[in-house]
Design a protein around this motif. Structure first.
Motif, PDB file in Angstrom:
ATOM      1  N   ALA A  81       0.800  -1.225   0.000  1.00 47.28           N
ATOM      2  CA  ALA A  81       0.000   0.000   0.000  1.00 47.28           C
ATOM      3  C   ALA A  81       0.834   1.277   0.000  1.00 47.28           C
ATOM      4  N   ILE A  82       2.151   1.179  -0.171  1.00 44.88           N
ATOM      5  CA  ILE A  82       3.043   2.316   0.023  1.00 44.88           C
ATOM      6  C   ILE A  82       2.606   3.567  -0.740  1.00 44.88           C
ATOM      7  N   ALA A  83       2.397   3.445  -2.054  1.00 47.96           N
ATOM      8  CA  ALA A  83       2.118   4.625  -2.879  1.00 47.96           C
ATOM      9  C   ALA A  83       0.673   4.708  -3.343  1.00 47.96           C
ATOM     10  N   SER A  84      -0.180   3.846  -2.822  1.00 46.68           N
ATOM     11  CA  SER A  84      -1.574   3.827  -3.267  1.00 46.68           C
ATOM     12  C   SER A  84      -2.379   4.946  -2.608  1.00 46.68           C
ATOM     13  N   PRO A  85      -3.551   5.290  -3.183  1.00 41.85           N
ATOM     14  CA  PRO A  85      -4.346   6.410  -2.663  1.00 41.85           C
ATOM     15  C   PRO A  85      -4.792   6.184  -1.218  1.00 41.85           C
ATOM     16  N   GLU A  86      -4.689   7.226  -0.423  1.00 41.76           N
ATOM     17  CA  GLU A  86      -5.055   7.110   0.995  1.00 41.76           C
ATOM     18  C   GLU A  86      -6.541   6.813   1.173  1.00 41.76           C
ATOM     19  N   GLU A  87      -7.382   7.330   0.262  1.00 43.70           N
ATOM     20  CA  GLU A  87      -8.820   7.112   0.434  1.00 43.70           C
ATOM     21  C   GLU A  87      -9.216   5.650   0.280  1.00 43.70           C
ATOM     22  N   PHE A  88      -8.307   4.824  -0.245  1.00 45.28           N
ATOM     23  CA  PHE A  88      -8.609   3.397  -0.378  1.00 45.28           C
ATOM     24  C   PHE A  88      -7.674   2.543   0.488  1.00 45.28           C
ATOM     25  N   GLY A  89      -7.088   3.182   1.505  1.00 42.90           N
ATOM     26  CA  GLY A  89      -6.269   2.424   2.438  1.00 42.90           C
ATOM     27  C   GLY A  89      -4.779   2.477   2.179  1.00 42.90           C
ATOM     28  N   GLY A  90      -4.352   3.220   1.149  1.00 41.94           N
ATOM     29  CA  GLY A  90      -2.930   3.329   0.858  1.00 41.94           C
ATOM     30  C   GLY A  90      -2.254   4.366   1.728  1.00 41.94           C
ATOM     31  N   GLN A  91      -0.941   4.471   1.601  1.00 40.08           N
ATOM     32  CA  GLN A  91      -0.182   5.427   2.389  1.00 40.08           C
ATOM     33  C   GLN A  91       0.090   6.729   1.640  1.00 40.08           C
ATOM     34  N   LEU A 151       2.345   7.663  -0.423  1.00 40.71           N
ATOM     35  CA  LEU A 151       3.745   8.091  -0.501  1.00 40.71           C
ATOM     36  C   LEU A 151       4.207   8.136  -1.961  1.00 40.71           C
ATOM     37  N   PRO A 152       5.359   8.723  -2.248  1.00 39.79           N
ATOM     38  CA  PRO A 152       5.809   8.837  -3.640  1.00 39.79           C
ATOM     39  C   PRO A 152       6.023   7.481  -4.330  1.00 39.79           C
ATOM     40  N   PHE A 153       5.832   7.493  -5.625  1.00 37.42           N
ATOM     41  CA  PHE A 153       6.123   6.333  -6.473  1.00 37.42           C
ATOM     42  C   PHE A 153       7.568   5.877  -6.265  1.00 37.42           C
ATOM     43  N   THR A 154       8.452   6.820  -5.991  1.00 38.62           N
ATOM     44  CA  THR A 154       9.856   6.501  -5.736  1.00 38.62           C
ATOM     45  C   THR A 154       9.996   5.435  -4.662  1.00 38.62           C
ATOM     46  N   LEU A 155       9.226   5.532  -3.591  1.00 39.68           N
ATOM     47  CA  LEU A 155       9.334   4.572  -2.499  1.00 39.68           C
ATOM     48  C   LEU A 155       8.688   3.244  -2.861  1.00 39.68           C
ATOM     49  N   ALA A 156       7.642   3.281  -3.678  1.00 43.57           N
ATOM     50  CA  ALA A 156       7.073   2.024  -4.174  1.00 43.57           C
ATOM     51  C   ALA A 156       8.091   1.291  -5.033  1.00 43.57           C
ATOM     52  N   CYS A 157       8.885   2.057  -5.807  1.00 44.30           N
ATOM     53  CA  CYS A 157       9.960   1.441  -6.593  1.00 44.30           C
ATOM     54  C   CYS A 157      10.967   0.749  -5.697  1.00 44.30           C
ATOM     55  N   ASN A 158      11.236   1.349  -4.542  1.00 41.14           N
ATOM     56  CA  ASN A 158      12.191   0.740  -3.640  1.00 41.14           C
ATOM     57  C   ASN A 158      11.656  -0.552  -3.043  1.00 41.14           C
ATOM     58  N   VAL A 159      10.382  -0.571  -2.721  1.00 41.58           N
ATOM     59  CA  VAL A 159       9.776  -1.815  -2.228  1.00 41.58           C
ATOM     60  C   VAL A 159       9.945  -2.916  -3.267  1.00 41.58           C
ATOM     61  N   LEU A 160       9.605  -2.602  -4.522  1.00 42.12           N
ATOM     62  CA  LEU A 160       9.726  -3.609  -5.569  1.00 42.12           C
ATOM     63  C   LEU A 160      11.179  -3.982  -5.829  1.00 42.12           C
ATOM     64  N   GLU A 161      12.104  -3.002  -5.720  1.00 38.49           N
ATOM     65  CA  GLU A 161      13.507  -3.344  -5.942  1.00 38.49           C
ATOM     66  C   GLU A 161      13.981  -4.390  -4.932  1.00 38.49           C
ATOM     67  N   ASN A 162      13.672  -4.175  -3.671  1.00 40.98           N
ATOM     68  CA  ASN A 162      14.122  -5.117  -2.656  1.00 40.98           C
ATOM     69  C   ASN A 162      13.461  -6.477  -2.798  1.00 40.98           C
ATOM     70  N   LEU A 163      12.154  -6.480  -3.014  1.00 38.79           N
ATOM     71  CA  LEU A 163      11.450  -7.753  -3.159  1.00 38.79           C
ATOM     72  C   LEU A 163      11.942  -8.515  -4.382  1.00 38.79           C
ATOM     73  N   GLY A 164      12.168  -7.781  -5.492  1.00 39.78           N
ATOM     74  CA  GLY A 164      12.586  -8.432  -6.729  1.00 39.78           C
ATOM     75  C   GLY A 164      14.020  -8.906  -6.694  1.00 39.78           C
ATOM     76  N   THR A 165      14.891  -8.183  -5.976  1.00 38.65           N
ATOM     77  CA  THR A 165      16.260  -8.659  -5.833  1.00 38.65           C
ATOM     78  C   THR A 165      16.275  -9.944  -5.023  1.00 38.65           C
ATOM     79  N   ALA A 166      15.413 -10.006  -4.032  1.00 36.50           N
ATOM     80  CA  ALA A 166      15.308 -11.215  -3.218  1.00 36.50           C
ATOM     81  C   ALA A 166      14.696 -12.360  -3.999  1.00 36.50           C
ATOM     82  N   ASN A 167      13.697 -12.051  -4.856  1.00 37.47           N
ATOM     83  CA  ASN A 167      12.967 -13.123  -5.531  1.00 37.47           C
ATOM     84  C   ASN A 167      12.202 -12.515  -6.711  1.00 37.47           C
ATOM     85  N   MET A 168      12.826 -12.499  -7.866  1.00 40.02           N
ATOM     86  CA  MET A 168      12.239 -11.826  -9.026  1.00 40.02           C
ATOM     87  C   MET A 168      10.898 -12.425  -9.426  1.00 40.02           C
ATOM     88  N   ALA A 169      10.795 -13.741  -9.426  1.00 35.93           N
ATOM     89  CA  ALA A 169       9.561 -14.396  -9.866  1.00 35.93           C
ATOM     90  C   ALA A 169       8.400 -14.073  -8.938  1.00 35.93           C
TER      91      ALA A 169
END
Length: 579
Positions: A91-101, A103-121
């Motif tokens: 929920a990092i960068a999703s709209p707050e009115e639907f339960g998101g936080q 925050l900037p797309f930049t931080l959502a990219c970081n979430v995906l970077e870490n998860l994908g480095t750990a396990n791309m599939a």
């Protein structure tokens, strides 16, 4: 091998290249204060290393399996995904009115970077959901948003993108899936969907409670080609008015593709309406589905470029570990004839530094692109246009880098890299899909030299090159490359035919990507030299110098290819080419 999050380099890129402090000065992103940013980057890194990374190898070996219409994943995947949802990472960068936080797309990219480095599939599951959320946020009716977004934002439900059909690959306008309006009954106002889609990532699984498929289909009497395509939500399970799940919709996975890599990601052939009971709802206006889908696809292309960073980081870490432990031969020219770790040998050191420099360069480009996207959201039209120019660069060059770095990782391992038990080959196999999906890298390059070349009457690309020239200081190679890019742009805009531009598109895309990445790395180096990121004070100068002194001049060597024209491609008749 274990995975160590590249937290310090990520934070540097987020500060310097994305400019997170400037973003946090806005009312919309005010929550992105330094303490919050560090907590997110460190927290998701620890989560990825602890929960996703241990599943990477077993996911490759066992893969996803289709059993009686149900996709099964290896043990541990369901628990890891449940923890991912519980901790709110979706929920990092999703709209707050639907339960998101919010925050900037930049931080959502970081979430995906870490998860994908750990396990791309595994990471492809939340990556596709992010795109579905964005499409519904921008194009869905209020009713659809209220119905689907809260559970998509939380990750309780997942989303997919359904474009490709057996006869329609990149030519989406050739699709045959149909949508027939329902005139009466309980589903009046909805549509009967019928057709088949292929290459649907995470199209069927049991990790989320429901799957919301975004499906492109054609209405009766719709115009031919891409102008006659509409977009529909098709849930795996019907959603009742109170939000609870009803019976299963008439949609099923009929087979899984047997792939080169990303084996834990179920790539599905999906069939809609086998019993003529598949219910879908229209997203946006009729015959405007491709525009809605491109909203989902554009940021997805940045996220695919992110995968190049991910696989590069993982392959580099594994190669570094192996080179440190593998002892073989004395150092050339050394009076000490005892064997040393191969990391001491010049060519191995060259490969490792190249892997590190390319990975850090693509990361710098990733976060620079994400920062421009965030500024576009805040209303900066110039930044929005620059983000559009940067998107094909990070998608194409970023994923090409992923392959090169993963291949070098195999090379560092020597014969053991070609043996599956080390896991080095998995990174190369996994990397190979990224230049293909979300629009092949050739399509990205074509987009760059057609639509993006003339964006804002050429100012979008022109201002980027001008900024690189102005800020490159005494870096002669980078200045030369920037001027080479400007020469190619002038030739393509004023002299070249369409065939000429397309023939040189891949070379030019690489040139501009390397120039931009080099510029952003130079900004990082200056920041480190000024006291930022003290943990990188020894490593960053070496990787940036390698990039600027070796990789940047290579890109200048592509200028002749970029301006060679298209005539040579057709100098040989097709029949003769085929032999």
């Amino acid at each position: 091998m274990t995975y160590t999050p590249a937290t310090q380099d990520q934070l540097l890129a987020i500060r310097v290249n994305a400019g997170i402090e400037e973003l946090a000065a806005s009312e919309k992103f005010a929550a992105a204060e330094p303490d919050m940013v560090e907590a997110i980057v460190e927290g998701v890194g620890q989560f990825a290393a602890g929960e996703f990374a241990p599943l990477n190898r077993v996911g490759d070996l066992e893969g996803a399996k289709l059993e009686n219409g149900v996709v099964r994943l290896p043990d541990g995947f369901a628990e890891a995904y449940a923890h991912y949802v519980e901790q709110g990472w979706n929920a990092i960068a999703s709209p707050e009115e639907f339960g998101g936080q919010g925050l900037p797309f930049t931080l959502a990219c970081n979430v995906l970077e870490n998860l994908g480095t750990a396990n791309m599939a595994f990471n492809l599951l939340p990556m596709l959901s992010v795109g579905a959320i964005e499409a519904l946020e921008h194009h869905g009716s209020e009713e659809l948003q209220q119905k689907y977004l809260p559970d998509l934002v939380s990750g309780k439900w997942s989303g997919t993108m359904n474009l490709t059909e057996p006869q329609a690959g990149s030519d989406v306008g050739a699709l045959r899936t149909t949508a027939k309006p329902i005139e009466d009954g309980e589903h009046a106002g909805k549509y009967l969907i019928k057709g088949q889609k292929i290459y649907i990532t995470w199209g069927e699984h049991e990790l989320a409670e429901n799957i919301i498929h975004l499906v492109l289909a054609r209405l009766p009497d719709a115009p031919e080609g891409s102008r006659g395509i509409s977009l529909f939500t098709v849930p795996k399970y019907h959603v009742k008015p109170d939000g609870s799940l009803g019976p299963r919709n008439d949609v099923r996975c009929v087979s899984l593709e047997h792939k080169l890599g990303i084996n834990a990601s179920p790539t599905c052939v999906m069939s809609y309406g086998d019993n003529d009971e598949c219910i879908g709802e229209l997203v946006g206006a009729e015959n405007r589905g491709l525009a809605a889908m491109f909203t989902m696809m554009n940021n997805a292309r940045i996220n695919v470029g992110n995968q190049g960073v991910q696989i590069g980081e993982r392959a580099t870490q594994q190669a570094m570990d192996y080179a440190k432990e593998r002892v073989q031969s004395a150092r050339a020219g050394s009076p000490d004839k005892n064997p040393v770790s191969i990391i001491e040998h010049p060519d191995v050191r060259r490969m490792l530094l190249r892997m590190k420099a390319l990975t850090e360069g693509s990361r710098a480009l990733l976060y620079y692109t994400a920062g421009q996207v965030d500024r576009g959201v805040l209303g900066d039209e110039n930044a929005k246009a620059r983000g559009e120019v940067l998107t094909p660069l990070i998608k194409a060059w970023g994923t090409d880098i992923g392959i090169e770095v993963a291949s070098l990782g195999v090379q560092v391992h020597g014969g053991m890299g070609f043996v599956e038990e080390t896991g080095a080959a998995q990174h190369w196999r996994d990397s190979r899909i990224a230049p293909i999906y979300e629009g092949t890298n050739g399509i990205q390059a074509a987009d760059l030299v057609t639509r993006k070349l003339g964006l804002h009457d050429g100012e979008a690309i022109g201002s980027l090159i001008a900024d690189i020239e102005r800020e490159c200081g005494g870096e002669a190679h980078l200045l030369t490359l920037a001027r080479d890019c400007a020469d190619v742009v002038a030739w393509m805009r004023n002299e070249a035919s369409l065939d000429d531009r397309l023939a040189g598109s891949v070379a030019f895309c690489t040139m501009l990507a390397v120039a931009t990445a080099g510029w952003q790395l130079l900004r990082q180096l200056r920041a480190v030299e000024s006291g930022d990121a003290p943990a990188l004070v020894k490593s960053k100068p070496a990787s940036v110098r390698f990039f600027l002194d070796r990789i940047v001049p290579e890109a200048s060597g592509l200028k002749a290819s970029a301006m060679a024209g298209g005539e040579a491609l057709y100098a040989i008749p097709t029949e003769a080419l085929l032999g």
